[in-house]
Design a protein around this motif. Structure first.
Motif, PDB file in Angstrom:
ATOM      1  N   GLY A 306       0.816  -1.207   0.000  1.00 40.20           N
ATOM      2  CA  GLY A 306       0.000   0.000   0.000  1.00 40.20           C
ATOM      3  C   GLY A 306       0.846   1.253   0.000  1.00 40.20           C
ATOM      4  N   TRP A 307       1.995   1.202   0.697  1.00 40.07           N
ATOM      5  CA  TRP A 307       2.904   2.350   0.720  1.00 40.07           C
ATOM      6  C   TRP A 307       3.540   2.539  -0.658  1.00 40.07           C
ATOM      7  N   ILE A 308       3.920   1.417  -1.287  1.00 37.19           N
ATOM      8  CA  ILE A 308       4.465   1.487  -2.651  1.00 37.19           C
ATOM      9  C   ILE A 308       3.443   2.103  -3.603  1.00 37.19           C
ATOM     10  N   ALA A 309       2.199   1.615  -3.507  1.00 35.73           N
ATOM     11  CA  ALA A 309       1.149   2.118  -4.392  1.00 35.73           C
ATOM     12  C   ALA A 309       0.951   3.616  -4.212  1.00 35.73           C
ATOM     13  N   ARG A 310       0.902   4.075  -2.963  1.00 35.56           N
ATOM     14  CA  ARG A 310       0.706   5.502  -2.703  1.00 35.56           C
ATOM     15  C   ARG A 310       1.907   6.320  -3.177  1.00 35.56           C
ATOM     16  N   SER A 311       3.109   5.802  -2.924  1.00 34.99           N
ATOM     17  CA  SER A 311       4.306   6.511  -3.358  1.00 34.99           C
ATOM     18  C   SER A 311       4.356   6.615  -4.882  1.00 34.99           C
ATOM     19  N   THR A 312       3.986   5.521  -5.562  1.00 41.35           N
ATOM     20  CA  THR A 312       3.978   5.501  -7.025  1.00 41.35           C
ATOM     21  C   THR A 312       2.948   6.468  -7.589  1.00 41.35           C
ATOM     22  N   ILE A 313       1.718   6.359  -7.083  1.00 40.76           N
ATOM     23  CA  ILE A 313       0.645   7.246  -7.545  1.00 40.76           C
ATOM     24  C   ILE A 313       1.007   8.701  -7.268  1.00 40.76           C
ATOM     25  N   ASP A 314       1.580   8.959  -6.098  1.00 38.34           N
ATOM     26  CA  ASP A 314       1.957  10.328  -5.735  1.00 38.34           C
ATOM     27  C   ASP A 314       2.963  10.903  -6.742  1.00 38.34           C
ATOM     28  N   PRO A 326       9.712  13.551  -7.243  1.00 33.88           N
ATOM     29  CA  PRO A 326      10.819  13.004  -6.452  1.00 33.88           C
ATOM     30  C   PRO A 326      11.803  12.250  -7.342  1.00 33.88           C
ATOM     31  N   GLU A 327      12.990  12.021  -6.827  1.00 27.70           N
ATOM     32  CA  GLU A 327      14.005  11.275  -7.589  1.00 27.70           C
ATOM     33  C   GLU A 327      13.789   9.777  -7.520  1.00 27.70           C
ATOM     34  N   ASP A 328      13.139   9.307  -6.463  1.00 32.51           N
ATOM     35  CA  ASP A 328      12.894   7.870  -6.318  1.00 32.51           C
ATOM     36  C   ASP A 328      11.602   7.661  -5.548  1.00 32.51           C
ATOM     37  N   LEU A 329      11.212   6.407  -5.395  1.00 37.21           N
ATOM     38  CA  LEU A 329      10.004   6.097  -4.644  1.00 37.21           C
ATOM     39  C   LEU A 329      10.314   6.125  -3.148  1.00 37.21           C
ATOM     40  N   TYR A 330       9.395   6.672  -2.389  1.00 38.12           N
ATOM     41  CA  TYR A 330       9.532   6.736  -0.940  1.00 38.12           C
ATOM     42  C   TYR A 330       8.956   5.447  -0.361  1.00 38.12           C
ATOM     43  N   VAL A 331       9.832   4.451  -0.130  1.00 36.05           N
ATOM     44  CA  VAL A 331       9.391   3.135   0.338  1.00 36.05           C
ATOM     45  C   VAL A 331      10.297   2.667   1.475  1.00 36.05           C
ATOM     46  N   PRO A 332       9.883   2.826   2.741  1.00 35.61           N
ATOM     47  CA  PRO A 332      10.685   2.332   3.866  1.00 35.61           C
ATOM     48  C   PRO A 332      10.787   0.808   3.865  1.00 35.61           C
ATOM     49  N   LEU A 333      11.838   0.295   4.476  1.00 35.20           N
ATOM     50  CA  LEU A 333      12.090  -1.141   4.524  1.00 35.20           C
ATOM     51  C   LEU A 333      11.979  -1.634   5.971  1.00 35.20           C
ATOM     52  N   LEU A 334      11.284  -2.746   6.176  1.00 35.07           N
ATOM     53  CA  LEU A 334      11.058  -3.287   7.513  1.00 35.07           C
ATOM     54  C   LEU A 334      11.301  -4.793   7.527  1.00 35.07           C
ATOM     55  N   ILE A 335      12.106  -5.252   8.478  1.00 39.53           N
ATOM     56  CA  ILE A 335      12.399  -6.682   8.609  1.00 39.53           C
ATOM     57  C   ILE A 335      11.249  -7.391   9.321  1.00 39.53           C
ATOM     58  N   PHE A 336      10.745  -8.457   8.707  1.00 42.61           N
ATOM     59  CA  PHE A 336       9.790  -9.352   9.362  1.00 42.61           C
ATOM     60  C   PHE A 336      10.507 -10.658   9.695  1.00 42.61           C
ATOM     61  N   ASP A 337      10.412 -11.079  10.960  1.00 39.30           N
ATOM     62  CA  ASP A 337      10.949 -12.370  11.384  1.00 39.30           C
ATOM     63  C   ASP A 337       9.934 -13.018  12.319  1.00 39.30           C
ATOM     64  N   LYS A 338      10.330 -14.070  12.989  1.00 36.72           N
ATOM     65  CA  LYS A 338       9.393 -14.813  13.839  1.00 36.72           C
ATOM     66  C   LYS A 338       8.806 -13.958  14.964  1.00 36.72           C
ATOM     67  N   ASP A 339       9.520 -12.895  15.345  1.00 33.54           N
ATOM     68  CA  ASP A 339       9.077 -12.087  16.477  1.00 33.54           C
ATOM     69  C   ASP A 339       7.993 -11.073  16.123  1.00 33.54           C
ATOM     70  N   ASN A 340       7.893 -10.670  14.865  1.00 25.80           N
ATOM     71  CA  ASN A 340       6.900  -9.640  14.523  1.00 25.80           C
ATOM     72  C   ASN A 340       6.024  -9.990  13.330  1.00 25.80           C
ATOM     73  N   ALA A 341       6.162 -11.199  12.777  1.00 25.81           N
ATOM     74  CA  ALA A 341       5.388 -11.547  11.578  1.00 25.81           C
ATOM     75  C   ALA A 341       3.886 -11.455  11.819  1.00 25.81           C
ATOM     76  N   GLU A 342       3.441 -11.748  13.035  1.00 25.41           N
ATOM     77  CA  GLU A 342       2.006 -11.708  13.322  1.00 25.41           C
ATOM     78  C   GLU A 342       1.439 -10.307  13.211  1.00 25.41           C
ATOM     79  N   THR A 343       2.287  -9.290  13.322  1.00 26.99           N
ATOM     80  CA  THR A 343       1.781  -7.917  13.203  1.00 26.99           C
ATOM     81  C   THR A 343       1.275  -7.624  11.801  1.00 26.99           C
TER      82      THR A 343
END
Length: 369
Positions: A306-314, A326-343
Motif C-alpha cells: 500500500g505504501w508502494i502504491a501511494r508513493s507511485t501514484i503520488d 521526487p528522484e525515487d520512490l519513498y518506500v521504507p524497509l522493515l524486517i519481518f521475522d518470527k518475532d513480529n510476523a504476526e503484526t
C-alpha cells in the motif's frame, strides 16, 4: 638411505596456515547488528513533497499500468493497491494483465496509446528502452511514460521514460548481508537466486555479496544462480536441489524476490535440508510473511504494498499535474521475522505491520482530509 627434512616452527606455522586457507579477522558483528536494528522499527511517514489537491488535479486524467508479470503475487498486489488508491482519489486507473511476455507489454502500450491515457506506468522490472518504439509513440501522443520500482537508485535513468522512480535495492542487499552475518557469526555459505532480466537484480545481488565480503571479512562464501522471471516455476526448484546436492555446506538461500520462495521450499524438503538451510529474502509479499510466521522462511524484508502504491501514484500525479517530482520512490524497509510476523495479520495482509501513518499522511498530502 632415508633422507629426513626438519621444519622450523615458523615454517610449520606457514604450512598450517596454507592448509587452513587465508587467515581472517573477526567479522564485524557490531556493524551488522546496527544495520539490522535500524530496519527493525516501524517506519514513520515523512511527506515526499509539497501538499496539492490531487482530486482536482486528476479529475480529467487516466493512468495505465503495465507490470512485468501479473503472475507474481507481489507485483499483482501493488497493482491492486494502486487501483484502490486511484478509486480513493477519484480518477481512472487500469492495469494490463500479462505473464511476463514482451509481446504482451507491447500490446499494453498500444492499448494505452489508442485509448487516450495520460500516463503509462511500466512497473516492477520492465526496461523502458526495451519498448523504445512504443515509448516514443506514447510521448508523441502526449502520454508520459513512467518506470517505477524497476531499478536501483544507483541505476541511470532510462531515456525512453519520462521519469524513472527507482527504490534502494542496494540497501536491501546490505540488510540481508548484515542479517546473515549476525545469524551465522560471519560463517555463512550463501546461495543467491536472482533474475538478471530484472534491472534491479544486478546491483541488488552485488550488494548482498559485497556486504557479506565486508562484514564477514572473508569468512562467508556465496554462489549466484540466474533464473529468468518466466522460468521461476520450472527452474528454481531444480537449480536449488542441484546446488544443495553439490555443496551440502550451504546454510542460507537468498531468493532475490520473495515470491521465489515458493519454489525453493520444495527443494529443501526433497534434499532433507528443511529447517537446516535458512531463507532470507525481500518484498514483504503476504504469503511469504505467512511463511515467516510458520517458520518456513527465516526473514523477509517488507515494503508495504500500500505504501508502494501511494508513493507511485503520488510521484506520477505530481508529474501529470506539472509539479516537482521526487528522484525515487519513498518506500521504507522493515524486517519481518518470527518475532513480529504476526503484526502483518493472520493471514498476512498487504499493508499490515507497517503502522498506518502513511495512509493518513498521504491523504493529508493530497488534500483528501
Amino acid at each position: 638411505m632415508t633422507t629426513r627434512f626438519f621444519l622450523t616452527s615458523a615454517a610449520t606455522t606457514l604450512l598450517a596456515a596454507i592448509a587452513c586457507g587465508p587467515a581472517h579477522a573477526a567479522p564485524d558483528l557490531e556493524a551488522a547488528q546496527a544495520i539490522v536494528d535500524e530496519h527493525s522499527q516501524i517506519p514513520t511517514f515523512e511527506p515526499p513533497g509539497e501538499p496539492f489537491d490531487a482530486k482536482a488535479c486528476m479529475a480529467d486524467k487516466k493512468l495505465f499500468s503495465v507490470p512485468t508479470s501479473s503472475s507474481i503475487p507481489f507485483v499483482d498486489g501493488i497493482e491492486t493497491s494502486m487501483e484502490e488508491v486511484a478509486e480513493e482519489i477519484g480518477f481512472e486507473f487500469q492495469q494490463w494483465k500479462n505473464q511476463a511476455q514482451p509481446t504482451q507489454w507491447v500490446q499494453g502500450m498500444e492499448f494505452a496509446i489508442n485509448n487516450g491515457f495520460d500516463g503509462i506506468d511500466l512497473m516492477a522490472g520492465i526496461i523502458p528502452s526495451s519498448l523504445g518504439p512504443q515509448a516514443a509513440a506514447a510521448k508523441a501522443a502526449g502520454i508520459q511514460v513512467f518506470a517505477t520500482h524497476w531499478a536501483d537508485t544507483t541505476t541511470p535513468d532510462d531515456p525512453a521514460a519520462t521519469h524513472s522512480f527507482p527504490i534502494p535495492y542496494t540497501r536491501v542487499g546490505e540488510i540481508i548481508g548484515a542479517w546473515i552475518t549476525v545469524k551465522t557469526e560471519g560463517k555463512a555459505n550463501v546461495l543467491i537466486i536472482g533474475s538478471d532480466d530484472v534491472p534491479a537484480t544486478t546491483p541488488y545481488r552485488k550488494s548482498v555479496q559485497a556486504t557479506l565480503d565486508k562484514l564477514c571479512d572473508g569468512g562467508c562464501s556465496h554462489t549466484y544462480v540466474n533464473v529468468p522471471v518466466a522460468e521461476w516455476a520450472t527452474k528454481i526448484q531444480t537449480n536449488v536441489q542441484g546446488a544443495l546436492i553439490a555443496d551440502p555446506t550451504i546454510n542460507y538461500i537468498v531468493p532475490i524476490y520473495d515470491s521465489m520462495s515458493q519454489f525453493v521450499l520444495p527443494a529443501l524438503t526433497i534434499t532433507g535440508k528443511k529447517g537446516q538451510v535458512k531463507i532470507a529474502t525481500f518484498n514483504g509479499t503476504p504469503f511469504v510473511i505467512d511463511l515467516v510466521r510458520q517458520g518456513e522462511v527465516e526473514m523477509d524484508i517488507g515494503e508495504s504494498l500500500g505504501w508502494i502504491a501511494r508513493s507511485t501514484i503520488d510521484a506520477e500525479m505530481r508529474s501529470l499535474c506539472g509539479l516537482d517530482v521526487p528522484e525515487d520512490l519513498y518506500v521504507p524497509l522493515l524486517i519481518f521475522d518470527k518475532d513480529n510476523a504476526e503484526t502483518a495479520g493472520v493471514p498476512a495482509g498487504f499493508n499490515q505491520g507497517y503502522g498506518d501513518e502513511h495512509v493518513s499522511g498521504y491523504r493529508k498530502l493530497w488534500g483528501l482530509e
